[in-house]
Design an enzyme around this catalytic site. Sequence first.
Site, PDB file in Angstrom:
ATOM      1  N   ARG A 122      19.865  33.127  22.097  1.00 46.93           N
ATOM      2  CA  ARG A 122      20.053  31.990  22.977  1.00 46.93           C
ATOM      3  C   ARG A 122      21.043  31.012  22.335  1.00 46.93           C
ATOM      4  O   ARG A 122      20.953  30.732  21.133  1.00 46.93           O
ATOM      5  CB  ARG A 122      18.720  31.286  23.242  1.00 46.93           C
ATOM      6  CG  ARG A 122      18.828  30.047  24.130  1.00 46.93           C
ATOM      7  CD  ARG A 122      17.494  29.316  24.205  1.00 46.93           C
ATOM      8  NE  ARG A 122      17.611  28.090  24.996  1.00 46.93           N
ATOM      9  CZ  ARG A 122      16.915  26.983  24.778  1.00 46.93           C
ATOM     10  NH1 ARG A 122      16.045  26.936  23.771  1.00 46.93           N
ATOM     11  NH2 ARG A 122      17.085  25.930  25.542  1.00 46.93           N
TER      12      ARG A 122
ATOM     13  N   HIS B 178      10.461  15.791  21.923  1.00 51.60           N
ATOM     14  CA  HIS B 178      10.570  17.114  22.538  1.00 51.60           C
ATOM     15  C   HIS B 178      10.657  18.210  21.481  1.00 51.60           C
ATOM     16  O   HIS B 178      10.870  17.948  20.293  1.00 51.60           O
ATOM     17  CB  HIS B 178      11.788  17.179  23.458  1.00 51.60           C
ATOM     18  CG  HIS B 178      13.105  16.957  22.754  1.00 51.60           C
ATOM     19  ND1 HIS B 178      13.523  15.715  22.336  1.00 51.60           N
ATOM     20  CD2 HIS B 178      14.091  17.821  22.385  1.00 51.60           C
ATOM     21  CE1 HIS B 178      14.706  15.809  21.745  1.00 51.60           C
ATOM     22  NE2 HIS B 178      15.065  17.084  21.759  1.00 51.60           N
TER      23      HIS B 178
ATOM     24  N   HIS C 177      10.442  16.646  17.827  1.00 53.76           N
ATOM     25  CA  HIS C 177      11.294  15.682  17.136  1.00 53.76           C
ATOM     26  C   HIS C 177      11.910  14.709  18.147  1.00 53.76           C
ATOM     27  O   HIS C 177      11.922  14.967  19.350  1.00 53.76           O
ATOM     28  CB  HIS C 177      12.416  16.401  16.390  1.00 53.76           C
ATOM     29  CG  HIS C 177      13.358  17.147  17.297  1.00 53.76           C
ATOM     30  ND1 HIS C 177      13.017  18.346  17.887  1.00 53.76           N
ATOM     31  CD2 HIS C 177      14.608  16.843  17.753  1.00 53.76           C
ATOM     32  CE1 HIS C 177      14.006  18.772  18.637  1.00 53.76           C
ATOM     33  NE2 HIS C 177      14.984  17.872  18.590  1.00 53.76           N
TER      34      HIS C 177
ATOM     35  N   ASP D  55      15.666  12.905  18.914  1.00 49.66           N
ATOM     36  CA  ASP D  55      17.083  13.053  18.583  1.00 49.66           C
ATOM     37  C   ASP D  55      17.639  11.733  18.059  1.00 49.66           C
ATOM     38  O   ASP D  55      17.229  10.657  18.492  1.00 49.66           O
ATOM     39  CB  ASP D  55      17.892  13.479  19.814  1.00 49.66           C
ATOM     40  CG  ASP D  55      17.579  14.901  20.236  1.00 49.66           C
ATOM     41  OD1 ASP D  55      17.130  15.691  19.386  1.00 49.66           O
ATOM     42  OD2 ASP D  55      17.785  15.214  21.427  1.00 49.66           O
TER      43      ASP D  55
END
Length: 584
Positions: free
Chosen positions: A575, A565, A513, A515
């Site tokens: 995480r 990314h 995608h 940002d």
Amino acid sequence: MNRFRLGVFLSSGFIGYLPSIREMVADWKGEDSDSDQLFFTNIYIDPAKRKSINITVDNKCRMFQNLHGALDEVVLKFEDGRVRARNVLYDTLPVVVHGNGPTKLQINYLGNYIPNMWTFEKGCKACNERLLPLEGLQESEYPLVLIGIFIQKPTPFVTVFFERLLKLQYPKNRLKLFIHNQEAHHESQVSLFLKDHGSLYQDVRVSGPEEEVDTAASRNLAIDVCRKDEGCDYFFTLDIEVVLKNENTLKILIEQNLPFVAPMITRAGRLWSNFWGALSAEGYYARSEDYVDIVQGRRVGVWNVPYVSSVYLVKASLLRSELTDFHLFNSDILDPDMAFCHNIRKQGVFMFVTNMHTFGRIVSTETYQTSHLHNDLWQIFENPVDWQERYIHENYTYIMRDKLIETPCPDVYWFPIFSNVACDHIVEEMEHFGKWSGGGNTDVRIQGGYENVPTIDIHMNQINFEKEWHKFLLEYIAPITEKMYPGYYTKCATPLNFVVRYKPDEQPLLAPHHDASTFTVNIALNSKEVDYQGGGCRFLRYDCSIEATRKGWTLMHPGRLTHYHEGLPTTGGVRYIAVSFVDP
């Protein structure tokens, strides 16, 4: 012609030849309790006696200066490595200055300088004359000190206070602790410190909120514990607001060898300190002429002052001799600290403050709230220096100088930003809040209500941390952005700030995608191979992956257009990352 010179009669100051003095006092028939001032006045107003003795009045203060009624007329005159009192009304330099009437504090102030206690040329000449060196003593020979610690209200960075107490460079077996805690919110921090480290000290005494002991009573009691302990050599008071940065503070104060001495501490960025240079006629704060110079370090020395608070050292021998009253902190009209200093002054005991070293500061408690799990996170506005020391990575200030910024992928910058404590507190705060999004496209938290690339997350504004996070971005991210992207300046307009959680059985990855940002900040909040396995970020256009993420480090990269990314799969554990989409 020989003259006999008198000062102002009510003070009976005079100088003259011995035969004239003998003649003047020959008629004294009074008792010890009679007024000698009236006796000398009557001699002067008798024309015959005045002429016989040849008396003149020093009415222009050429020799004598009484301060009562003349405070505005007397200033310090610095010249040729010494200091004189100057009468500005008559432009004279009197050689005798008398603090008569209610001017005792002013004479103490002048005594900090006259005649050569402190000068611009040599600084404090007498500050090292009375030192009591501790160097060379065996640990068992060190003076025994009772440290009184007082927690009176909710206070930020209490855990850090106890960390610094532990680092104090003084033999622990020559220290006793008296801890008075009036605030239930801090009971866990006190208990944890004593559980882990209490056994290091010779003795520990704790008074908790359940005892309902007020401030004055607790301080009276602590001092009395030292007073009655024959082995106690010093009492060292230390309020919880004090940030004692100098680990040698206690040694330095003891070596000053004064009955009462305080280290000067200040509030960061303000002229507030723990001492007053003067008092008003009503006994409250007044600013002395030298206050700002002392606070800002332009005048360095040991200063006789009328008021100190928060942190100071008192000789136990003084408590057993001149300060024997149990109720030193009590008053019907004054707060405990003011009452304490008033009672000390009443006994003629001098209080000194030293700024010969940098000792530390005091935190502000004005806006501190206790509604969160880690309330110190919200102190970036009120206590920015303490916030930075606690939460910003220790190497942050070296980023530019030592080139700590790495470039793992084109136009992707990687650098340390958060301490481990910051990362832990943010994660724990989010889990404590617990209202993680479902990870679906529908999201009422954002404008338009639809998320193209949904994550399981909590927004900063959900925990009322949006303003603080924006301040963090402005103070610590924006300066690096402007260095790394030349010509780009940002006010860190942030449509979205959030913490993302990745779990194998929940949301392990994020599809490729762009940002919705000019640039993106992505901060790792925990450690790979310790807290989770897998994970990382891959920039598809450059076929470049960053998998060995570091806790507390941030990836900063352009958001729209260039840096397509994806989030690589988290294969084990949990995480956490903190993400900001930043626009100009």
